[in-house]
Scaffold this motif. Structure first.
Motif, PDB file in Angstrom:
ATOM      1  N   THR A 198      -5.652  -7.342   6.850  1.00  0.00           N
ATOM      2  CA  THR A 198      -4.764  -6.380   7.504  1.00  0.00           C
ATOM      3  C   THR A 198      -3.801  -7.113   8.444  1.00  0.00           C
ATOM      4  O   THR A 198      -3.960  -8.310   8.710  1.00  0.00           O
ATOM      5  CB  THR A 198      -5.559  -5.352   8.316  1.00  0.00           C
ATOM      6  OG1 THR A 198      -6.192  -6.036   9.409  1.00  0.00           O
ATOM      7  CG2 THR A 198      -6.631  -4.673   7.454  1.00  0.00           C
ATOM      8  N   ASN A 224       0.827  -1.211   0.000  1.00  0.00           N
ATOM      9  CA  ASN A 224       0.000   0.000   0.000  1.00  0.00           C
ATOM     10  C   ASN A 224       0.856   1.254   0.000  1.00  0.00           C
ATOM     11  O   ASN A 224       2.039   1.233   0.350  1.00  0.00           O
ATOM     12  CB  ASN A 224      -0.930   0.010   1.203  1.00  0.00           C
ATOM     13  CG  ASN A 224      -0.183   0.066   2.522  1.00  0.00           C
ATOM     14  OD1 ASN A 224       0.578  -0.846   2.849  1.00  0.00           O
ATOM     15  ND2 ASN A 224      -0.387   1.124   3.286  1.00  0.00           N
ATOM     16  N   ILE A 268      -3.074   0.269  -4.457  1.00  0.00           N
ATOM     17  CA  ILE A 268      -2.554  -1.018  -3.980  1.00  0.00           C
ATOM     18  C   ILE A 268      -1.859  -1.796  -5.097  1.00  0.00           C
ATOM     19  O   ILE A 268      -2.257  -1.737  -6.268  1.00  0.00           O
ATOM     20  CB  ILE A 268      -3.699  -1.855  -3.364  1.00  0.00           C
ATOM     21  CG1 ILE A 268      -3.146  -2.912  -2.422  1.00  0.00           C
ATOM     22  CG2 ILE A 268      -4.572  -2.494  -4.452  1.00  0.00           C
ATOM     23  CD1 ILE A 268      -4.176  -3.495  -1.473  1.00  0.00           C
ATOM     24  N   CYS A 294      -5.578   4.379   3.286  1.00  0.00           N
ATOM     25  CA  CYS A 294      -4.432   4.196   4.181  1.00  0.00           C
ATOM     26  C   CYS A 294      -4.506   5.136   5.386  1.00  0.00           C
ATOM     27  O   CYS A 294      -4.220   4.733   6.517  1.00  0.00           O
ATOM     28  CB  CYS A 294      -3.130   4.415   3.419  1.00  0.00           C
ATOM     29  SG  CYS A 294      -2.753   3.137   2.190  1.00  0.00           S
ATOM     30  N   CYS A 316      -6.177   0.111  -0.261  1.00  0.00           N
ATOM     31  CA  CYS A 316      -5.443   1.293  -0.737  1.00  0.00           C
ATOM     32  C   CYS A 316      -5.818   1.595  -2.192  1.00  0.00           C
ATOM     33  O   CYS A 316      -5.960   0.683  -3.013  1.00  0.00           O
ATOM     34  CB  CYS A 316      -3.950   1.002  -0.619  1.00  0.00           C
ATOM     35  SG  CYS A 316      -2.852   2.149  -1.466  1.00  0.00           S
ATOM     36  N   GLY A 344       0.309   4.189   1.726  1.00  0.00           N
ATOM     37  CA  GLY A 344       0.467   4.840   3.015  1.00  0.00           C
ATOM     38  C   GLY A 344      -0.078   6.252   3.090  1.00  0.00           C
ATOM     39  O   GLY A 344      -0.102   6.845   4.178  1.00  0.00           O
ATOM     40  N   PRO A 398      -5.384  -0.123   4.845  1.00  0.00           N
ATOM     41  CA  PRO A 398      -4.365  -0.306   3.802  1.00  0.00           C
ATOM     42  C   PRO A 398      -4.700  -1.446   2.852  1.00  0.00           C
ATOM     43  O   PRO A 398      -4.177  -1.505   1.732  1.00  0.00           O
ATOM     44  CB  PRO A 398      -3.099  -0.615   4.601  1.00  0.00           C
ATOM     45  CG  PRO A 398      -3.592  -1.191   5.895  1.00  0.00           C
ATOM     46  CD  PRO A 398      -4.853  -0.429   6.186  1.00  0.00           C
TER      47      PRO A 398
END
Length: 338
Positions: free
Chosen positions: A285, A87, A105, A94, A102, A89, A99
């Motif tokens: 996650t 991801n 991603i 995010c 994302c 961030g 994430p």
């Protein structure tokens, strides 16, 4: 180093490429185990969304940490797995603690080349400690985390009926973590062997064969006419997904873990009168990975239950297509790199 590339749908080619070079905030993992998942099979078939060719597949991975930059607490040589959803961030997902979805991603083995290689460069932030688990177990953390995430999305509470549609590896993981959450699990599939696996190996009390049984009548009988308060799809079948809406109790939640390329079709009045909730569940996650590892270490989940087929890396090209055939009884195929 050796690599295996899916060059076009239905075709693999072995090759060689340069070893990865360590860069800032990254780590190099020597791959020891590769789990084969539905995404890999769909990519080989040419039916996987978000996919382009050529691509090196593989994202259910375990290996030995070779070298790294900025990975506090890790030691060279230790067994690791990693979170294969890279991801950015900084996007809205995010920033809000998601994430796994994302906007930028890059899923290892889907958007970027994956783990059918001898050595792989991954972001240091994605590393997950092995916690004393075997390489086989570590390769199964990711697919089980998908199931754990779907159950967490559903907000499963003890005692409620959870219908899991699809008894493939992801569906089986959903069943395990729904059971751990205290649910009364109902497994539905059209493959009798898969349903037997649910009963014998996972101790699922209720199974429904959607091909041979009256599904509505059976679900009403199991739930005392209430119908399931949680329905989770793990088929990736448009027909199954559209059909799943009918199985919801009033007030139920419907979670789509499975993914297909088409449109979802639902009767708005039927959906509306139930005040139903529809949601997707994408990836997993770190919280889910850690939950899976805890459950493996405590014995609540036995990862070896899932492994039905094993090959060496050099055999994948010849064996892969056979794993698409339900008659071969594949639950989880594992590739040994040694």
């Amino acid at each position: 180093m050796k690599i295996l590339t899916c060059t076009t749908p239905g075709k693999f080619e072995y090759g060689e490429t340069d070893m990865p070079v360590l860069t800032a905030d990254h780590a190099i993992v020597r791959i020891k185990r590769i789990g084969i998942c539905g995404t890999d099979l769909h990519a080989f078939e040419g039916t996987q969304p978000y996919f382009s060719y050529p691509r090196i597949l593989g994202h259910e991975l375990a290996g030995e940490l070779v070298s790294f930059d900025n990975a506090p607490g890790f030691t060279a040589g230790e067994p690791v797995t990693f979170i294969p959803y890279f991801n950015c961030g900084t996007c809205v997902a995010c920033r809000n603690g998601k994430p796994n979805c994302c906007t930028n991603i890059k899923v290892c083995g889907v958007h970027v080349d994956g783990g059918m290689v001898e050595y792989l460069l991954v972001p240091s932030a994605s590393l997950v400690h092995g916690e004393g688990l075997s390489m086989d177990a570590l390769a199964l953390v990711e697919p089980l985390a998908i199931g754990a995430h779907g159950v967490r999305r559903a907000g499963v509470v003890p005692g409620e009926f959870v219908l899991v549609i699809g008894a493939g590896p992801i569906g089986l993981g959903i069943m395990e973590f729904a059971r751990i959450a205290g649910a009364q699990v109902i497994a539905m599939d059209i493959n009798p062997a898969r349903l037997d696996f649910c009963k014998q190996k996972l101790k699922v009390a209720h199974t429904v064969n959607a091909k041979t049984e009256d599904v509505m009548a059976t679900l009403k009988q199991i739930t005392g006419d209430d119908m399931p308060t949680v329905v989770i799809d793990a088929t990736g079948s448009q027909q199954a997904i559209n059909g799943g809406f009918a199985y919801m109790a009033h007030g139920a939640r419907y979670v789509l873990v499975g993914l297909q390329k088409g449109e979802i079709c639902v009767s708005h009045p039927e959906f509306h009168k139930r005040e139903a909730t529809l949601m997707s569940s994408r990836n997993a996650t770190r919280e889910d990975f850690e939950h899976v590892i805890r459950c493996m270490k405590s014995g609540e989940v036995d990862p070896t239950t899932y492994i039905t087929h094993r090959v060496h890396f050099g055999e994948v090209k010849d064996e892969f297509e056979s794993w698409l055939n339900p008659a071969n009884g594949v639950i989880k195929a594992i590739v040994n790199m040694e």
